[in-house]
Structure formats: C-alpha cells, structure tokens
Design a protein around this motif. Sequence first.
Motif, PDB file in Angstrom:
ATOM      1  N   HIS A  45      37.500  38.880  46.969  1.00 53.94           N
ATOM      2  CA  HIS A  45      39.787  38.933  47.531  1.00 53.94           C
ATOM      3  C   HIS A  45      39.121  38.590  49.343  1.00 53.94           C
ATOM      4  CE1 HIS A  45      40.846  39.971  43.337  1.00 53.94           C
ATOM      5  NE2 HIS A  45      40.526  41.132  44.040  1.00 53.94           N
ATOM      6  N   GLY A  46      38.203  38.355  49.764  1.00 55.18           N
ATOM      7  CA  GLY A  46      38.024  37.866  51.099  1.00 55.18           C
ATOM      8  C   GLY A  46      38.485  36.751  51.216  1.00 55.18           C
ATOM      9  N   ILE A  47      38.567  36.229  52.741  1.00 58.68           N
ATOM     10  CA  ILE A  47      39.488  34.519  52.758  1.00 58.68           C
ATOM     11  C   ILE A  47      37.684  34.400  53.339  1.00 58.68           C
ATOM     12  CG2 ILE A  47      40.808  33.672  54.533  1.00 58.68           C
ATOM     13  CD1 ILE A  47      42.032  35.518  52.732  1.00 58.68           C
ATOM     14  N   ASP A  48      37.853  32.955  52.783  1.00 61.00           N
ATOM     15  CA  ASP A  48      37.093  32.013  52.503  1.00 61.00           C
ATOM     16  C   ASP A  48      37.274  31.715  54.133  1.00 61.00           C
ATOM     17  OD1 ASP A  48      34.899  30.427  52.577  1.00 61.00           O
ATOM     18  OD2 ASP A  48      34.960  30.522  50.220  1.00 61.00           O
ATOM     19  N   TRP A  49      37.142  31.283  55.557  1.00 63.83           N
ATOM     20  CA  TRP A  49      37.506  31.222  56.026  1.00 63.83           C
ATOM     21  C   TRP A  49      36.734  29.609  56.518  1.00 63.83           C
ATOM     22  CZ3 TRP A  49      41.678  33.115  58.402  1.00 63.83           C
ATOM     23  CH2 TRP A  49      42.041  33.674  58.238  1.00 63.83           C
ATOM     24  N   LEU A  50      35.101  29.608  55.951  1.00 61.72           N
ATOM     25  CA  LEU A  50      34.439  28.331  56.554  1.00 61.72           C
ATOM     26  C   LEU A  50      35.729  26.881  55.953  1.00 61.72           C
ATOM     27  CD1 LEU A  50      32.666  26.904  58.120  1.00 61.72           C
ATOM     28  CD2 LEU A  50      30.884  27.429  56.105  1.00 61.72           C
ATOM     29  N   VAL A  69      43.535  25.501  58.039  1.00 62.50           N
ATOM     30  CA  VAL A  69      43.887  26.326  59.702  1.00 62.50           C
ATOM     31  C   VAL A  69      44.291  24.831  60.468  1.00 62.50           C
ATOM     32  CG1 VAL A  69      43.632  27.485  61.839  1.00 62.50           C
ATOM     33  CG2 VAL A  69      42.685  28.528  59.076  1.00 62.50           C
ATOM     34  N   ALA A  70      43.316  23.843  60.325  1.00 67.67           N
ATOM     35  CA  ALA A  70      44.097  22.610  61.196  1.00 67.67           C
ATOM     36  C   ALA A  70      44.827  22.170  60.500  1.00 67.67           C
ATOM     37  CB  ALA A  70      42.546  21.521  60.613  1.00 67.67           C
ATOM     38  N   LEU A  71      45.770  22.552  59.974  1.00 65.31           N
ATOM     39  CA  LEU A  71      46.604  20.782  59.325  1.00 65.31           C
ATOM     40  C   LEU A  71      48.143  22.297  60.280  1.00 65.31           C
ATOM     41  CD1 LEU A  71      48.919  19.746  57.128  1.00 65.31           C
ATOM     42  CD2 LEU A  71      48.620  21.474  56.239  1.00 65.31           C
ATOM     43  N   SER A  96      50.398  38.415  48.743  1.00 68.56           N
ATOM     44  CA  SER A  96      51.115  37.712  48.385  1.00 68.56           C
ATOM     45  C   SER A  96      51.626  35.847  48.602  1.00 68.56           C
ATOM     46  CB  SER A  96      52.786  38.709  47.658  1.00 68.56           C
ATOM     47  OG  SER A  96      53.256  38.487  49.074  1.00 68.56           O
ATOM     48  N   HIS A  97      51.783  36.332  50.403  1.00 68.67           N
ATOM     49  CA  HIS A  97      52.286  34.603  51.138  1.00 68.67           C
ATOM     50  C   HIS A  97      51.078  34.212  50.707  1.00 68.67           C
ATOM     51  CE1 HIS A  97      55.852  32.191  52.702  1.00 68.67           C
ATOM     52  NE2 HIS A  97      54.563  32.266  53.435  1.00 68.67           N
ATOM     53  N   MET A  98      49.721  34.101  51.767  1.00 65.38           N
ATOM     54  CA  MET A  98      49.033  33.292  51.760  1.00 65.38           C
ATOM     55  C   MET A  98      47.081  34.117  51.299  1.00 65.38           C
ATOM     56  SD  MET A  98      49.839  31.340  55.430  1.00 65.38           S
ATOM     57  CE  MET A  98      49.571  33.014  56.340  1.00 65.38           C
ATOM     58  N   GLY A  99      47.033  35.207  51.440  1.00 73.27           N
ATOM     59  CA  GLY A  99      45.761  35.448  51.112  1.00 73.27           C
ATOM     60  C   GLY A  99      45.353  34.577  49.674  1.00 73.27           C
TER      61      GLY A  99
END
Length: 318
Positions: free
Chosen positions: A39-44, A50-52, A148-151
């Motif tokens: 469930h970790g955010i896959d930042w790459l 994020v750029a959007l 629930s919103h983004m993660g």
Amino acid sequence: MPSFSTPTPTSRPIARIWTVLRQWFDTAPIEGAGITADHGIDWLRVLPFVALHVACLAVIWVGVSWTAVLVALELYVLRMFAITGFYHRYFAHRAFRTSRAAQLVFAILGASAVQRGPLWWAAHHRHHHKHADTERDPHSPRRGFWWSHMGWFLSRSGFQPDLSAVQDLRRYPELRWLDRFDIAVPIALAAGLFALGLWLQHAAPQLHTSGAQLVVWGFCISTVVLIHVTVTINSLAHKFGTRRYDTRDDSRNNFWLALLTFGEGWHNNHHHFPGAARQGFRWWEIDLTYYGLRLLAACGLIWDLRPVPAGLRRLGRG
C-alpha cells in the motif's frame, strides 16, 4: 551455455526506472510483478500525476481568457458525464445497453479524463461494491481521508486490479487497448488543445488565447478539478450526508456532491441498488447524468435503462 548472474545493486535501480518508464506508457502486467498488497505510494510511477498538478501553476505565465475558461468547463462537463454515465453506470454496473460503437466513443471520452482505462476503473469499482467499507475495500475512508481520496490509486496495490471481475469487458480488444495504453488519449487531447489554441491565436486573435493557454486550462486545470471532484465520492460520500437506506456500508446521500458529480452524490441510494441507471431516486434529487442518459436513449444511442424497483425504493426513510 550462457551464465546468469544476480543483478548488482547498481543494476536494480536502473531496471526499476526502466520498468516505471514503460508503465507510464504501457500498463501491461510485467512478468513476476502481478497484483501486490503493497500500500506504499509508488512515487516514481506517479510522477506524471504530480506533474499534472504542478503544470496548473503555469497559469501564472499563460494567463486567462474567456475562451480558455469555457473550454475547461466544457471538457469538465463532457468528461464528467463520460465517467459517471459510462465508466460508472455502464462499464461498472451495466445499468443500460448500447452499441459497440457508442461504447467505444464514450470509453475514449472517459479515458481522456485521466482516470485510467475502463477495465481498470470498472474492476476497482466492482471490488469496492463487493467489499464496501471493509478491510478489502480499496478506498474506504475508514483508512483515512487521504487514502480514500488519492492514496489508493497512487499505491502499488492500486496499479494492477484483479481483472477477473470484468471478463464481460475483456472480450473487446479495443477496450483492452485503451486500458493498456491509458495515456494515449490524454496525450492526444492535450496535443489537440495545443493545436486548436495555436490556430485560434492566428485565426481569431480577438479571443486572446494560445496553444499553451488552452493546454493549461482545458487539460491541466480541468482534469485536476475533475479528478478531485470524482474521488470525493470515495472520501466524502461515505462520511458526510444522510442515510435513507440501512446498507451494510457507510454510504450517504449528499446534495452538494450530487451537483458537482452530476448525480453521483446520491451515494446511499446507489449502494442500496447499484444496478439502476438513475441514482437520484426522488424527483427532487437532481441527477444530471441520468438526464443525459435519457437524452441519449431518446436519440436511440442507448436503451434498456434499468429502473429502480418500486419495492426497493419504498424501503427507505423520507
């Protein structure tokens, strides 16, 4: 016979970057990297997302015009209807029938909303209804607002859903293509807006717009607002509002969310009978998506809109 060595620490980051770069453009499962519980955010992987958001700040340089604002509003309306009417009520719940051609047209419009492909969207949503507000719900607010919103869709676990839940949709190769190359339509939309803006800049200079301005307003700002309004149904419609029906989940009806999402805010109604084409069960419950679907039905583009059984509707309070 060739020998195979264990990847070195140096080669692992390079392989990881290559995998992520491929997944930006091609979301087909990679061998050995199937569905995960991480469930970790896959930042790459989510850097384009994020750029959007960051690109919206370019409004400082491109400025504003009524043309750009109107384009942004029109694309919000069109794509919100494609998400609510087709990604949700058609692909996820099969609440009406349509032709294969119309199915493809609205799948393309839905894909332009940058909410992944129709199979991904429907698979996650069907899983949500099966396990609503339990530990297996992919986006229950019981895990927290931001999850629930983004993660949930930024995490590794949200990237590849269980597509066995959408076998009825997987038989269409065009839908599988849209799902696999889900960035293709958004790129085409952004490019089309840039070309339109360039043409207007020379053909109608009195409109005071440009290619960059239409991309920032019509694509970046419109899309970011659309995404965040859509996911309020996950993060807010299970927390704030009224409950007409005693469903097994925390779903609620919320008038303001219903206005912003064209009817999706009547969420407790929806969880009471998910298969209905209409989510505003009462005459005063504004459901813009349903009105649009009725218009398409009158034009013969869709048919067999599934009603809410009268007996089920009467079970509620008020």
